[in-house]
Design a protein around this motif. Structure first.
Motif, mmCIF file in Angstrom:
data_model
loop_
_atom_site.group_PDB
_atom_site.id
_atom_site.type_symbol
_atom_site.label_atom_id
_atom_site.label_comp_id
_atom_site.label_asym_id
_atom_site.label_seq_id
_atom_site.Cartn_x
_atom_site.Cartn_y
_atom_site.Cartn_z
ATOM 1 N N ALA A 1 9.211 7.820 -9.689
ATOM 2 C CA ALA A 1 8.043 7.111 -10.213
ATOM 3 C C ALA A 1 8.042 5.663 -9.746
ATOM 4 C CB ALA A 1 8.037 7.191 -11.738
ATOM 5 N N TYR A 2 9.217 5.056 -9.723
ATOM 6 C CA TYR A 2 9.343 3.653 -9.299
ATOM 7 C C TYR A 2 8.965 3.510 -7.825
ATOM 8 C CZ TYR A 2 11.511 -1.027 -9.087
ATOM 9 O OH TYR A 2 11.741 -2.369 -8.943
ATOM 10 N N VAL A 3 9.494 4.392 -7.000
ATOM 11 C CA VAL A 3 9.200 4.341 -5.573
ATOM 12 C C VAL A 3 7.726 4.600 -5.309
ATOM 13 C CG1 VAL A 3 9.596 5.502 -3.375
ATOM 14 C CG2 VAL A 3 11.535 4.950 -4.848
ATOM 15 N N GLN A 4 7.147 5.559 -6.004
ATOM 16 C CA GLN A 4 5.737 5.898 -5.774
ATOM 17 C C GLN A 4 4.816 4.751 -6.174
ATOM 18 O OE1 GLN A 4 4.448 8.458 -4.119
ATOM 19 N NE2 GLN A 4 6.587 8.990 -3.685
ATOM 20 N N LEU A 5 5.194 4.007 -7.259
ATOM 21 C CA LEU A 5 4.395 2.843 -7.643
ATOM 22 C C LEU A 5 4.317 1.850 -6.493
ATOM 23 C CD1 LEU A 5 3.062 0.744 -9.550
ATOM 24 C CD2 LEU A 5 5.398 0.070 -10.215
ATOM 25 N N TRP A 6 5.472 1.525 -5.941
ATOM 26 C CA TRP A 6 5.483 0.502 -4.899
ATOM 27 C C TRP A 6 4.911 1.032 -3.590
ATOM 28 C CZ3 TRP A 6 5.232 -3.792 -6.920
ATOM 29 C CH2 TRP A 6 5.995 -4.147 -8.048
ATOM 30 N N ARG A 7 4.998 2.322 -3.373
ATOM 31 C CA ARG A 7 4.369 2.887 -2.171
ATOM 32 C C ARG A 7 2.854 2.758 -2.254
ATOM 33 N NH1 ARG A 7 5.772 6.158 1.968
ATOM 34 N NH2 ARG A 7 4.148 7.468 2.859
#
Length: 991
Positions: A646-652
């Motif tokens: 979820a964290y990675v997808q937010l910043w992506r």
């Protein structure tokens, strides 16, 4: 009568034979037959092969199956003395002090940890008498010496450990001389008496014992003037002749190789020595970089020179190679006063010189006529070959982010000199050292580094190194800027510097570090005039004129067959003036060409938020206004090792949204400095042996943390598309005394290995095409920007304070930085405070103050971050911000060019920022500020020399008016200005 007649006849026969003979052995000890089993105890009594005088053993010398040259092949050996008191002694000496004599010995010293560490330790090899009356041949540290009774000490030569060495002293009439391997190396005054002692490997008292082997000792006499060193020593003269012939052949081959064609090489009858007529700071100097080789007259010596029309470095090849000239062709100043080795390296705790020649008679100046008498050391790596090529790409870089158009790597020439050990260096057999130079077109700069290649199957340890050893003329010490790419925060720190003012006590050198550049007193230079203390201070301590480029600690690294060593790179900028502006401008131009990523320019927006909608709204405003970089600021910033989906997808999503609008992004993280990551991976304090660092608790990036964090960070970048590395606290210099971290062995290599890791990270970031704003000083390895001036508390000052202080930061910070190298922040909201006096919210109610800061920071050309929750709140605010960002982009080329320091802002009168660039259309830009509460009309004196304009200049005002002005003989413009209270005006300067 018959017996008497026979005796007389025999005596006459002996006298006749002696009269015909050149040398008469009085006593000769050969230990080759004293045993036949290695480590068997030697006899208690030893008789000489010739003469009389039975030696009595002290301690337990042992036989060892080793001997000089072909003696070993015949099965002979010598005696091994353990340095603890083993030796042989005879109560009576040989000969008389006044007679002609030769005392010679074959010895093979062994490594005992003394050489290069304790030059006070004395080891007796052979003594005829003692140190007060007689002659004693000793080893003292790394030198062989003769003690000539009470008359003094003379150096015989350098100690070659584990090498058979012939040592001798000769008294012929009233003159004494010392010899090393058949070569005369010094003179001495004969002693007046000889004490009752003859001892081998120990002194008269059985002390100062020798550690090593001795094969033979001989004492001889001769008729005055009849001793011939070319035939009368215990030497294999046939082998000497063969070796001499071989060395001559090798030198001839080297000279031929130098005169062969090669990249950038030109064979000439005479080396060029032309004065440079152009000023490289205002006119392009397009002379080609060349290696000029002077055609040899004798086939065994050579001269060659690296030259780019601005500077040159000249080398002489004789028995070895030596740098004999270092010249600035802009003012014809010679920098070199004496020959030194090209480098020095410490391998397995033993120091070796690389190149260089000895016996320069005077070290305050160097005469060409001395070259033929300069001699090589048998213990120095010797030149084998010289190769040329193009400069190497120090790190990957492609032009991006509005950087200047330039060649990368910079145009120039690379020269690689390969050095090999002599036969007297068995401990480093099959080890090669490369000394590499680069010289660049249009820049009075040379780069230099060394490489060590180990072709043995076993590893060696490079304990220490000196990559540059330069004996500089005293008047040029202040006119050479030297720095290396081994740089971070503490490596350039000083215990009196502002960065350390909050530390209690005096930090240790391995905590603070120091520059790789050291200016020290040359211990071999004894003829300079000393001054009184006041003169030393006024003259800037001119006797500190030996330049050494070396690490503060280490590297203490292992070099294997498959792991050659490459040092840091030293850059030397030759200055032609003492003028501060000119010197610092030269430094900035060096960065511009040799670290072109420092010209990358982005306007950034900074926000502290993880809310996706808020971030997208902020990106929309950035896009509308033309901002180019998004920075997720502290706190909380971004965790680059957090791979939660979820964290990675937010910043992506956020990064993709920004990319679609032409914006690159990244986020803040306190990465290394002041951030502990756990006791298993944190730095170990050298004094306490526990976790702890000078700069807060820091992780050791040569620990296993390196193996977990960085792979996650690269994966995070891959998955999110982040394109900036906004890290606070990259590796800054903390040492680590851990002995269990996998990527360093202990304290001595901890800085070197951590620096290498950080450099590898920055190089990879450049390979990925990312923007790299970080604190510290990694510019020569790919960093883009650092703080223009760094004090976090200033972010909590009022906007009015930040205005004048900001200009002071810019004035001070651009002495050695071009504007984009320094970042500044325009605070729309408080950083550590919600005090309404700090920020500019609501923006529409503070348009004047917002505009003043925009003009100031954009006008400086710095790397600006506008930090807040929004960039505008009304159409009027948007129009204002858009106006000045568009203005900056229109004139970006000149605004990001060098600043000439007209005057430091005081708040009492007008101050200005003046940009210059003689190589573009817009030669200059002046932004004038009135910080006072009164209107000011005056004439400003502006130094336009570095715009390249001569006699005339066109000034275009902010409202479009043009006026032609004459410049005075110094290139100065008298500009009339009228600036309202708290107002600003700008002026564009063209031909």
């Amino acid at each position: 009568m018959k017996i008497k007649r026979i005796t007389i006849t025999t005596a006459l026969t002996v006298l006749c034979l002696f009269a015909e003979a050149k040398i008469k052995p009085v006593v000769y000890y050969n230990f080759g037959k004293s045993g036949n089993v290695t480590y068997a105890v030697a006899p208690d009594k030893l008789k000489p092969v010739t003469g009389t005088g039975e030696l009595t053993a002290l301690g337990r010398p042992v036989f060892y199956a080793d001997a000089p040259g072909n003696k070993k092949m015949k099965g002979e050996g010598g005696l091994l003395f353990n340095g603890d008191g083993d030796g042989y002694r005879l109560a009576n000496p040989f000969g008389a002090s006044a007679e002609n004599q030769v005392l010679e010995v074959w010895a093979k010293p062994r490594h005992d940890g003394v050489r290069g560490k304790d030059n006070r330790s004395t080891q007796v090899v052979v003594a005829n008498g003692n140190g007060k009356e007689g002659y004693v041949i000793v080893r003292k540290g790394d030198k062989w010496q003769l003690i000539s009774g009470s008359s003094g000490i003379v150096t015989i030569g350098e100690v070659a450990e584990d090498v058979w060495t012939h040592l001798a002293m000769v008294v012929d009439g009233e003159k004494g001389s010392v010899w090393l391997n058949g070569k005369k190396t010094g003179t001495f005054n004969p002693t007046k008496a000889i004490a009752s002692n003859f001892s081998i490997a120990v002194s008269e008292e059985g002390k100062e014992a020798f550690y090593g082997e001795i094969y033979e000792v001989r004492y001889s006499t001769f008729i005055t003037g009849k001793f011939d060193p070319d035939s009368d020593f215990l030497l294999d003269y046939k082998k000497i002749k063969e070796q001499s012939k071989q060395r001559l052949t090798e030198r001839q081959s080297l000279v031929r190789q130098l005169e062969q064609e090669g990249a950038g090489k030109e064979i000439v009858s005479e080396l060029p020595n032309l004065r440079q007529q152009k000023d490289w700071l205002i006119e392009p100097v397009e002379s080609q970089c060349r290696m000029y080789v002077q055609k040899s007259d004798d086939g065994v010596t050579s001269m060659f020179q690296l030259n780019n029309g601005l500077i040159s470095r000249t080398f002489y090849v004789g028995e070895n190679l030596a740098c004999v000239g270092y010249k600035n062709h802009s003012n014809e100043a010679e920098y070199l006063r004496a020959v030194k080795p090209e480098a020095r390296i410490c391998l397995d705790s033993v120091w070796y010189e690389v190149g260089g020649l000895k016996e320069q008679p005077e070290l305050s100046y160097l005469l060409d006529s001395w070259y033929p008498q300069l001699e090589a050391s048998d213990l120095a790596f010797t030149l084998e070959k010289v190769e040329t090529g193009m400069p190497l790409e120090r790190y990957p870089w492609t032009r991006k982010f509005n950087a200047v158009s330039t060649d990368w790597p910079a145009k120039g020439l690379r020269m690689e000199m390969t050095f090999v050990p002599t036969e007297n260096m068995p401990a480093v057999k099959n080890v090669k050292v490369k000394v590499i130079y680069e010289i660049y077109q249009g820049l009075p700069v040379m780069a230099k580094w060394i490489e060590v290649i180990n072709e043995n199957d076993t590893n060696i340890v490079l304990n220490d190194m000196e990559c540059e050893v330069l004996a500089v003329n005293q008047d040029q010490v202040k006119r050479i800027h030297v720095e290396s790419d081994f740089s971070f925060a503490l490596v350039n720190a000083d215990i009196e510097g502002s960065a350390l003012m909050h530390y209690a006590g005096t930090p240790k050198i391995y905590h603070v570090g120091s520059s790789t550049t050291r200016w020290t007193v040359d211990k071999e230079y004894n003829t300079w005039a000393s001054h009184n203390q006041a003169e030393d201070k006024f003259l800037g301590f001119p006797h500190h004129n030996l330049l050494i480029s070396t690490l503060p600690m280490g590297p203490n690294t292992r070099i294997g067959k498959d792991s050659p060593f490459k040092s840091y790179i030293t850059f030397e900028l030759l200055q032609d003036s003492d003028d501060r502006e000119r010197q610092s401008l030269g430094h900035r131009r060096m960065y511009k060409k040799l670290a072109p990523q420092t010209t990358e320019s982005l306007i950034a927006g900074g926000i502290t938020s993880h809310d996706e909608e808020k971030l997208k709204s902020f990106i929309d405003q950035m896009s509308e206004l033309g901002l180019e970089q998004l920075d997720i600021q502290a706190w909380p910033g971004v965790s680059h090792d957090n791979l939660d989906s979820a964290y990675v997808q937010l910043w992506r999503r956020v990064a993709s949204y920004a990319k679609e609008r032409g914006i690159v992004m990244g986020g803040y993280e306190l990465q290394v400095a002041s951030r502990g990551r756990g006791k298993e991976v944190d730095c170990i304090h050298p004094e306490t042996g526990k976790t702890g660092s000078l700069f807060g608790q820091s992780v050791c990036i040569a620990s296993q943390w390196k193996d977990t964090y960085y792979p996650k960070m690269w994966e995070f970048f891959d998955k999110t598309g982040f394109m900036t590395y906004n890290m606070d606290g990259p590796y800054h210099g903390d040492p680590c005394a851990s002995t269990v971290h996998p990527h360093h062995t202990g304290l001595e290599d901890s800085q070197w290995q951590q620096w290498k890791t950080q450099v590898e990270v920055i190089h990879e970031l450049q390979r990925r095409g990312m923007y790299i704003p970080i604190p510290d000083w990694y510019f020569l390895n790919g960093q883009c920007s650092t703080g223009m001036g760094y004090r976090e508390a200033s972010a909590n000052l009022t906007p009015q304070q930040q205005l004048l202080l900001g200009r002071q930061y810019i004035y001070d910070g651009t002495w050695h930085k071009i504007p984009p190298m320094g970042w500044m922040t325009l605070q729309l909201v408080g950083f550590y405070t919600n005090d309404p006096r700090v920020g500019l919210e609501p923006l529409c109610e503070n348009l004047d103050r917002y505009e003043q800061q925009l003009i100031q920071f954009l006008g400086s050309g710095c790397h600006l971050t506008i930090r807040g929750n929004r960039l505008y709140d009304t159409p009027e605010t948007k129009q204002l911000v858009s106006k000045w960002i568009n203005w900056f982009k229109e004139y970006r080329d000149i605004l990001t060019s060098d600043i000439i320091h007209v005057s430091r802002p005081t708040g009492r009168d007008l101050d200005c920022m003046m940009h210059v660039n003689p190589f573009i259309k817009h030669k200059g830009m002046v932004i004038v500020f009135n910080p006072t509460d009164r209107d000011i009309t005056k004439e400003m004196r502006l130094p336009l020399y570095y715009t390249g304009l001569k006699e005339k200049a066109t000034v275009i005002t902010s409202d479009g008016n043009k006026q032609r002005f004459s410049l005075d003989q110094n290139g100065e413009l008298i500009l009339p200005v009228s600036i309202k209270a708290q107002g600003t005006s700008w002026f564009l300067i063209e031909e």
